[in-house]
Design a protein around this motif. Structure first.
Motif, PDB file in Angstrom:
ATOM      1  N   GLU A 118       0.668  -1.216  -0.187  1.00 39.64           N
ATOM      2  CA  GLU A 118      -0.097   0.079  -0.168  1.00 39.64           C
ATOM      3  C   GLU A 118       1.012   1.635   0.007  1.00 39.64           C
ATOM      4  O   GLU A 118       0.625   2.599  -0.272  1.00 39.64           O
ATOM      5  N   GLU A 119       2.250   1.502   0.404  1.00 36.60           N
ATOM      6  CA  GLU A 119       2.768   2.535   0.668  1.00 36.60           C
ATOM      7  C   GLU A 119       3.392   2.907  -0.777  1.00 36.60           C
ATOM      8  O   GLU A 119       3.589   3.691  -1.684  1.00 36.60           O
ATOM      9  N   VAL A 120       3.953   1.492  -1.530  1.00 33.29           N
ATOM     10  CA  VAL A 120       4.831   1.569  -2.681  1.00 33.29           C
ATOM     11  C   VAL A 120       3.790   2.283  -3.868  1.00 33.29           C
ATOM     12  O   VAL A 120       3.411   2.964  -4.340  1.00 33.29           O
ATOM     13  N   ARG A 121       2.233   1.532  -3.450  1.00 33.52           N
ATOM     14  CA  ARG A 121       0.508   2.320  -4.160  1.00 33.52           C
ATOM     15  C   ARG A 121       0.611   3.774  -4.405  1.00 33.52           C
ATOM     16  O   ARG A 121       0.467   4.513  -5.219  1.00 33.52           O
ATOM     17  N   ALA A 122       0.351   4.297  -3.045  1.00 30.51           N
ATOM     18  CA  ALA A 122       0.689   5.460  -2.428  1.00 30.51           C
ATOM     19  C   ALA A 122       1.799   6.596  -2.956  1.00 30.51           C
ATOM     20  O   ALA A 122       1.438   7.623  -3.681  1.00 30.51           O
ATOM     21  N   GLU A 123       2.638   6.060  -3.305  1.00 28.95           N
ATOM     22  CA  GLU A 123       4.487   6.755  -3.347  1.00 28.95           C
ATOM     23  C   GLU A 123       3.840   6.660  -5.162  1.00 28.95           C
ATOM     24  O   GLU A 123       4.162   7.714  -5.727  1.00 28.95           O
ATOM     25  N   VAL A 124       3.770   5.852  -5.700  1.00 24.42           N
ATOM     26  CA  VAL A 124       2.765   5.603  -7.578  1.00 24.42           C
ATOM     27  C   VAL A 124       2.041   6.116  -8.076  1.00 24.42           C
ATOM     28  O   VAL A 124       1.727   7.329  -8.503  1.00 24.42           O
ATOM     29  N   ARG A 125       0.749   6.788  -7.086  1.00 25.53           N
ATOM     30  CA  ARG A 125      -0.621   7.914  -8.004  1.00 25.53           C
ATOM     31  C   ARG A 125       0.265   8.830  -7.371  1.00 25.53           C
ATOM     32  O   ARG A 125       0.126   9.400  -8.167  1.00 25.53           O
ATOM     33  N   GLU A 126       1.010   8.883  -6.263  1.00 21.58           N
ATOM     34  CA  GLU A 126       1.600  10.946  -5.138  1.00 21.58           C
ATOM     35  C   GLU A 126       2.177  11.263  -7.085  1.00 21.58           C
ATOM     36  O   GLU A 126       2.651  12.481  -7.561  1.00 21.58           O
TER      37      GLU A 126
END
Length: 143
Positions: A118-126
């Motif tokens: 989830e942290e990686v996905r949040a970084e990609v979205r940002e």
């Protein structure tokens, strides 16, 4: 005859000295009530030696007469999760001869802290929002 008498006297003196040394250690020990309580607990648990020849305790000879320790078992998925965590963390034994773990043999391979999915996905979205990463095609989920 003289040597025999001397040997008997030497044995008697060494026994007397050893007895006093052992008695001195026991005076610092437990109270009578503490010893009685420990004996009662050992009798209830079957921890007393059953006979001197085998050296087995009563709870080993007659396990059906004593409460058995509760064994907590894990599910297959829990064990697999722990294995994966140990593999990822480098805590599995890598060298059977030295007993060294994978992290000890190759510390450069292991990052101190890993990010969750989830942290990686949040970084990609940002990164997609601020323009530092551009999606390839239309099938990349932005949400």
């Amino acid at each position: 005859m003289k040597n025999t008498r001397l040997s008997v006297v030497a044995i008697a003196l060494s026994t007397l000295v050893a007895g006093h040394a052992l008695a001195a250690d026991l005076t610092v020990g437990k109270t009578r009530e503490q010893v009685r309580a420990e004996l009662a607990l050992a009798q209830r648990n079957g921890d007393l030696i059953a006979n001197g020849e085998s050296g087995l305790r009563f709870n080993q000879l007659y396990p059906q007469q004593y409460a058995q320790p509760v064994v907590v078992s894990k599910s297959r998925s829990q064990v697999q999760g722990e294995l994966e965590e140990a593999r990822d963390g480098g805590t599995l034994i890598a060298d059977g001869q030295s007993g060294a773990t994978a992290r000890e043999l190759a510390p450069q391979r292991y990052v101190a802290q890993r990010k969750t999915r989830e942290e990686v996905r949040a970084e990609v979205r940002e990164a997609l929002r601020n323009g530092s990463l551009h999606p390839v095609g239309n099938d990349y989920p932005v949400n």
